[in-house]
Design an enzyme around this catalytic site. Structure first.
Site, short mmCIF file in Angstrom:
data_model
loop_
_atom_site.label_atom_id
_atom_site.label_comp_id
_atom_site.label_asym_id
_atom_site.label_seq_id
_atom_site.Cartn_x
_atom_site.Cartn_y
_atom_site.Cartn_z
N LYS A 175 0.88 -1.19 0.00
CA LYS A 175 0.00 0.00 0.00
C LYS A 175 0.91 1.23 0.00
O LYS A 175 1.44 1.62 1.03
CB LYS A 175 -0.88 -0.03 1.24
CG LYS A 175 -2.20 0.69 1.14
CD LYS A 175 -2.16 2.17 0.83
CE LYS A 175 -1.83 3.04 2.01
NZ LYS A 175 -1.54 4.44 1.61
N GLY A 228 6.90 5.89 7.87
CA GLY A 228 6.03 7.06 7.82
C GLY A 228 6.10 7.82 9.12
O GLY A 228 7.14 7.80 9.80
N SER A 229 5.01 8.47 9.46
CA SER A 229 5.03 9.35 10.64
C SER A 229 5.01 8.55 11.93
O SER A 229 4.56 7.39 11.97
CB SER A 229 3.82 10.28 10.59
OG SER A 229 2.64 9.50 10.67
N ASN A 230 5.46 9.20 12.97
CA ASN A 230 5.50 8.57 14.28
C ASN A 230 4.10 8.21 14.78
O ASN A 230 3.90 7.14 15.36
CB ASN A 230 6.17 9.56 15.23
CG ASN A 230 6.74 8.85 16.39
OD1 ASN A 230 6.09 8.77 17.41
ND2 ASN A 230 7.92 8.28 16.23
N VAL A 232 1.32 7.48 13.10
CA VAL A 232 0.74 6.30 12.45
C VAL A 232 1.55 5.06 12.82
O VAL A 232 0.99 4.01 13.12
CB VAL A 232 0.67 6.50 10.91
CG1 VAL A 232 0.17 5.24 10.24
CG2 VAL A 232 -0.22 7.68 10.56
N GLY A 233 2.87 5.19 12.85
CA GLY A 233 3.73 4.04 13.19
C GLY A 233 3.41 3.47 14.56
O GLY A 233 3.30 2.25 14.72
N GLU A 250 9.57 2.33 10.82
CA GLU A 250 10.63 3.34 10.63
C GLU A 250 9.93 4.69 10.58
O GLU A 250 9.15 4.95 9.67
CB GLU A 250 11.37 3.11 9.32
CG GLU A 250 12.14 1.81 9.23
CD GLU A 250 13.35 1.75 10.12
OE1 GLU A 250 13.73 2.79 10.71
OE2 GLU A 250 13.94 0.66 10.24
N CYS A 284 13.59 11.87 6.19
CA CYS A 284 13.63 11.47 7.61
C CYS A 284 15.00 11.78 8.19
O CYS A 284 15.15 11.96 9.39
CB CYS A 284 13.29 10.00 7.75
SG CYS A 284 14.24 8.97 6.65
N GLU A 385 9.55 17.07 14.68
CA GLU A 385 9.87 16.96 13.25
C GLU A 385 8.96 17.88 12.45
O GLU A 385 7.74 17.79 12.55
CB GLU A 385 9.68 15.51 12.80
CG GLU A 385 10.14 15.28 11.38
CD GLU A 385 9.86 13.87 10.89
OE1 GLU A 385 8.73 13.38 11.06
OE2 GLU A 385 10.79 13.25 10.33
P1 NAD Z 1 2.22 9.09 7.12
O1 NAD Z 1 2.40 8.32 8.39
O2 NAD Z 1 1.18 10.11 7.06
O3 NAD Z 1 1.87 8.06 5.93
C1 NAD Z 1 2.72 6.98 5.62
C2 NAD Z 1 1.91 5.86 5.05
O4 NAD Z 1 1.02 5.37 6.04
C3 NAD Z 1 1.04 6.26 3.86
O5 NAD Z 1 1.06 5.23 2.92
C4 NAD Z 1 -0.34 6.39 4.49
O6 NAD Z 1 -1.41 6.17 3.60
C5 NAD Z 1 -0.28 5.29 5.52
N1 NAD Z 1 -1.22 5.43 6.63
C6 NAD Z 1 -1.68 6.58 7.20
N2 NAD Z 1 -2.55 6.28 8.19
C7 NAD Z 1 -2.63 4.93 8.25
C8 NAD Z 1 -3.37 4.01 9.05
N3 NAD Z 1 -4.20 4.42 10.01
N4 NAD Z 1 -3.20 2.68 8.84
C9 NAD Z 1 -2.38 2.25 7.89
N5 NAD Z 1 -1.66 3.06 7.07
C10 NAD Z 1 -1.79 4.39 7.26
O7 NAD Z 1 3.66 9.65 6.74
P2 NAD Z 1 4.08 10.53 5.47
O8 NAD Z 1 3.61 11.91 5.69
O9 NAD Z 1 3.69 9.84 4.21
O10 NAD Z 1 5.68 10.46 5.54
C11 NAD Z 1 6.44 11.34 6.27
C12 NAD Z 1 6.98 10.66 7.50
O11 NAD Z 1 7.73 9.53 7.14
C13 NAD Z 1 7.94 11.54 8.28
O12 NAD Z 1 7.65 11.48 9.66
C14 NAD Z 1 9.30 10.91 8.01
O13 NAD Z 1 10.27 11.13 9.00
C15 NAD Z 1 8.94 9.49 7.89
N6 NAD Z 1 10.00 8.74 7.18
C16 NAD Z 1 10.78 7.90 7.91
C17 NAD Z 1 11.81 7.19 7.30
C18 NAD Z 1 12.66 6.24 8.10
O14 NAD Z 1 13.22 5.33 7.51
N7 NAD Z 1 12.79 6.39 9.41
C19 NAD Z 1 12.04 7.35 5.92
C20 NAD Z 1 11.21 8.23 5.21
C21 NAD Z 1 10.19 8.91 5.84
#
Ligand code: NAD
Length: 496
Positions: A175, A228-230, A232-233, A250, A284, A385
Site C-alpha cells: 500500500k 512514515g510518521s510517528n 501512524v507508526g 521506521e 527522515c 519533526e
Molecule cells: P504518514 O504516516 O502520514 O503516511 C505513511 C503511510 O502510512 C502512507 O502510505 C499512508 O497512507 C499510511 N497510513 C496513514 N494512516 C494509516 C493508518 N491508520 N493505517 C495504515 N496506514 C496508514 O507519513 P508521510 O507523511 O507519508 O511520511 C512522512 C513521515 O515519514 C515523516 O515522519 C518521516 O520522518 C517518515 N519517514 C521515515 C523514514 C525512516 O526510515 N525512518 C524514511 C522516510 C520517511
C-alpha cells in the site's frame, strides 16, 4: 490526459471494486494531474491478501538464487529506465531531478544487492555438545507481508521493503503513499516485467484508514513493515502487538549536525545546506538542527544563510533548480504552522518564513528556505519533526554540551559532526544516541548494504536495508535443526 492507474492483484491490473478514484497532482504545478488512482477499500485488500497467500507456497519453494535472478532483471530494467523514472519521481513528489534520479538509483542498488543475497541467505552450523549429532540454523520466510510506505522516497522506500521480502521467499501486499501512486505503479510494473509470478506482489492503492489499516488488521497478513510518521507508526505497532504480528516501524527524525570550532567551515556549510534543504527538508534524515560552537557561530550563520538565500527554487524538472516544492497543501500548512510556533517561542527568524510564489511557483506548494537562529533546545521547533525547509540553529559552548543537546530529543535517526579533531569525532561516534552517524559529512547519505534506522521513537523493530543484522533479520525467521546420527538415545545437558 492523466494516466488511469490500477491496482495489481493476482497478476491482473484492476480498478478498485467500489469504483472510487482520487487524483495524484504535481506539487510544482497543481494544474498537472498525473494519475487517476483507485481509492481501494477492505474488499480490494481481501482480494490482494488472498492472492498473496495463494502465491506463497509456490514462491517460497523457488530456490532463493532463482528468486534473485528476477530481482537482478528488475535492477537491469530500472537502470535502463532510470531517466524516465527519475522524472516521474520529480513530477509526482517534487524533489529536484538529480534527487529523483538518486531515488531510482537506490532502488537499483538494493535490487542488485538483494539479488545477491539470494546466494547468501546463510545461517550457522555449530558443533553439538554430543558425539554423532550436528546442529544448524537456517533462515526461512515468514509468509505474507503488508508493506506501507511514505511519499518522500516514492521508488526507493518501496524497493527497500519489497526486495528483501521477496528474496527471503515471502509474498507481498503493498500500500504506497496516496501522494505518489504513479511512481509506485511504475516500480510494480517493472517487477512484473522482470518475471514475478502472479500474486507474489500485489499493489493496493488508497488511503491509510481505508486501505492501509484493513491490510494491517487482516488475519492473512503475517508481518507489517511501515515507514512514515510517528503517530501512524505507533498506532500500527499497537495493532500488530495485539494481533501478534511481526512489525518494523521506521518513523521520524530530528537530526542534528554538530559544527565544532575546528571544523572545515566551508565543508560544514555545504553539508548543512544539503542536509537542511535537500529534498526541501522532507527527508527522515534531514538536518533540521545545526548545533554550532559559539566561537564560530556568527561566522557560520552568515555563510550558511547567504548560501540558503541563493538557492534556486522552482520546478525540479528544470536542471538549474536546487529546491522544489513541499509535497502537498497539507504539508505546506503544517510547515507554516511550525514557522509560526517558532516565532511565538521567541526564536529569531533570519531567512524565509513565507510561501514562495514567484512566477510559476504560485501554481505549486513552495515555501522559502527558512532559518531560525538563537533557538533553545527546549523549543518545539528544536524538538519536533517539521519535515520541510526549516532549519534551527543552536549555540553551544563545547562538545559536551553539543552532544547533550543533540541527544535531547525523542528521535534518534541520523547525526553528523564536522570537526578536524579525531578525539572530538571519536567521542561523538561513541556518545550520539542515533542509528546513523556521519563524520565530516551531512546527515544524509546512507548506502543499501548497511542497516538503516534509528533509536528511541524513530524505530520500532528491526532495520531496513542491509543483509544480516539488517533487513534479512526482519524478513526471515530462524529454524534450528538438530540431527542425531548416533543410533542411540542421547540426552543434551544430561549425558555430558
Ligand atoms: P504518514 O504516516 O502520514 O503516511 C505513511 C503511510 O502510512 C502512507 O502510505 C499512508 O497512507 C499510511 N497510513 C496513514 N494512516 C494509516 C493508518 N491508520 N493505517 C495504515 N496506514 C496508514 O507519513 P508521510 O507523511 O507519508 O511520511 C512522512 C513521515 O515519514 C515523516 O515522519 C518521516 O520522518 C517518515 N519517514 C521515515 C523514514 C525512516 O526510515 N525512518 C524514511 C522516510 C520517511
Amino acid at each position: 490526459m492523466p494516466e488511469k492507474i490500477k491496482n495489481f492483484i493476482n497478476g491482473q491490473w484492476v480498478d478498485a471494486t467500489g469504483g472510487k478514484t482520487f487524483e495524484s497532482r504535481n506539487p510544482a504545478d497543481y494544474r498537472d494531474v498525473i494519475g487517476i488512482v483507485p481509492d481501494s477499500d477492505e474488499k480490494d485488500v481481501n482480494a490482494a491478501v488472498k492472492a498473496a497467500r495463494a502465491a506463497y507456497p509456490i514462491w517460497s519453494a523457488i530456490p532463493a538464487p532463482k528468486r534473485g535472478e528476477i530481482l537482478y532483471r528488475a535492477a537491469e530494467i530500472l537502470a535502463k529506465r532510470k531517466q524516465e523514472l527519475g522524472e516521474c519521481v520529480t513530477r509526482e513528489m517534487g524533489k529536484v531531478i538529480a534527487e529523483g534520479l538518486g531515488d531510482v538509483q537506490e532502488a537499483i542498488d538494493i535490487s542488485y544487492y538483494m539479488a545477491g543475497e539470494g546466494r547468501r541467505l546463510s545461517g550457522e552450523t555449530v558443533p553439538s555438545e554430543l558425539a554423532n549429532k550436528d546442529a544448524k540454523s537456517v533462515r526461512v520466510p515468514i509468509g505474507v507481508f503488508g508493506l506501507i510506505t511514505p511519499w518522500n522516497f516514492p521508488i526507493a522506500i518501496p524497493s527497500w521493503k519489497i526486495t528483501p521480502a521477496l528474496i527471503a521467499g515471502n509474498t507481498v501486499v503493498f500500500k504506497p503513499a496516496e501522494e505518489t501512486p504513479v511512481c509506485a505503479t511504475r516500480f510494480v510494473e517493472i517487477l512484473e516485467e522482470a518475471g514475478l509470478l502472479p500474486g507474489v506482489v500485489n499493489l493496493v492503492h488508497g488511503f491509510g484508514e481505508t486501505a492501509g489499516e484493513p491490510m494491517v488488521r487482516h488475519p492473512g497478513v503475517d508481518a507489517v513493515a511501515f515507514t512514515g510518521s510517528n503517530e501512524v507508526g505507533s498506532r500500527l505497532a499497537g495493532i500488530c502487538g495485539t494481533l501478534q504480528k511481526h512489525f518494523m516501524m521506521e518513523t521520524g527524525g530530528k537530526n542534528p549536525i554538530i559544527i565544532m570550532d575546528d571544523a572545515d567551515l566551508n565543508l560544514a556549510v555545504e553539508g548543512a545546506l544539503w542536509g537542511g534543504f535537500g529534498t526541501t527538508g522532507q527527508r527522515c534524515t534531514a538536518a533540521s538542527r545545526l548545533i554550532v560552537h559559539q566561537r564560530i557561530y556568527d561566522q557560520f550563520v552568515k555563510a550558511f544563510s547567504k548560501r540558503a538565500e541563493d538557492l534556486v527554487m522552482g520546478n525540479g524538472l528544470d536542471q538549474r533548480v536546487q529546491m522544489g516544492p513541499v509535497v502537498s497543501f497539507a504539508q505546506q500548512e503544517k510547515v507554516l504552522s511550525y514557522i509560526e510556533i517558532g516565532k511565538r517561542e521567541g526564536a529569531k527568524l533570519i531567512l524565509g518564513g513565507k510561501l514562495y510564489r514567484r512566477g510559476k511557483a504560485a501554481l505549486g506548494t513552495f515555501i522559502e528556505p527558512t532559518i531560525f537562529v538563537d533557538v533553545k533546545p527546549s523549543m518545539r521547533i528544536a524538538k519536533e519533526e517539521i519535515f520541510g525547509p526549516v532549519v534551527s540553529i543552536l549555540r553551544v559552548k563545547n562538545l559536551h554540551e553539543a552532544i547533550k543537546v543533540a541527544n535531547d530529543v525523542s528521535f534518534g535517526l541520523s547525526a553528523a559532526i564536522y570537526s578536524q579533531n579525531v578525539n572530538h569525532t571519536a567521542i561523538a561516534e561513541r556518545d550520539l544516541d542515533v542509528g546513523l552517524i556521519y563524520i565530516n559529512a551531512s546527515t544524509i547519505g546512507a548506502e543499501v548494504q548497511l542497516p538503516f534506522g534509528g533509536t528511541k521513537r524513530t524505530g520500532l523493530g528491526p532495520r531496513d536495508a542491509g543483509g544480516r543484522g539488517g533487513a534479512l533479520d526482519f524478513y526471515t525467521k530462524w529454524k534450528v535443526i538438530y540431527r542425531d546420527f548416533s543410533g542411540t538415545l542421547q540426552k543434551a545437558q544430561i549425558d555430558n
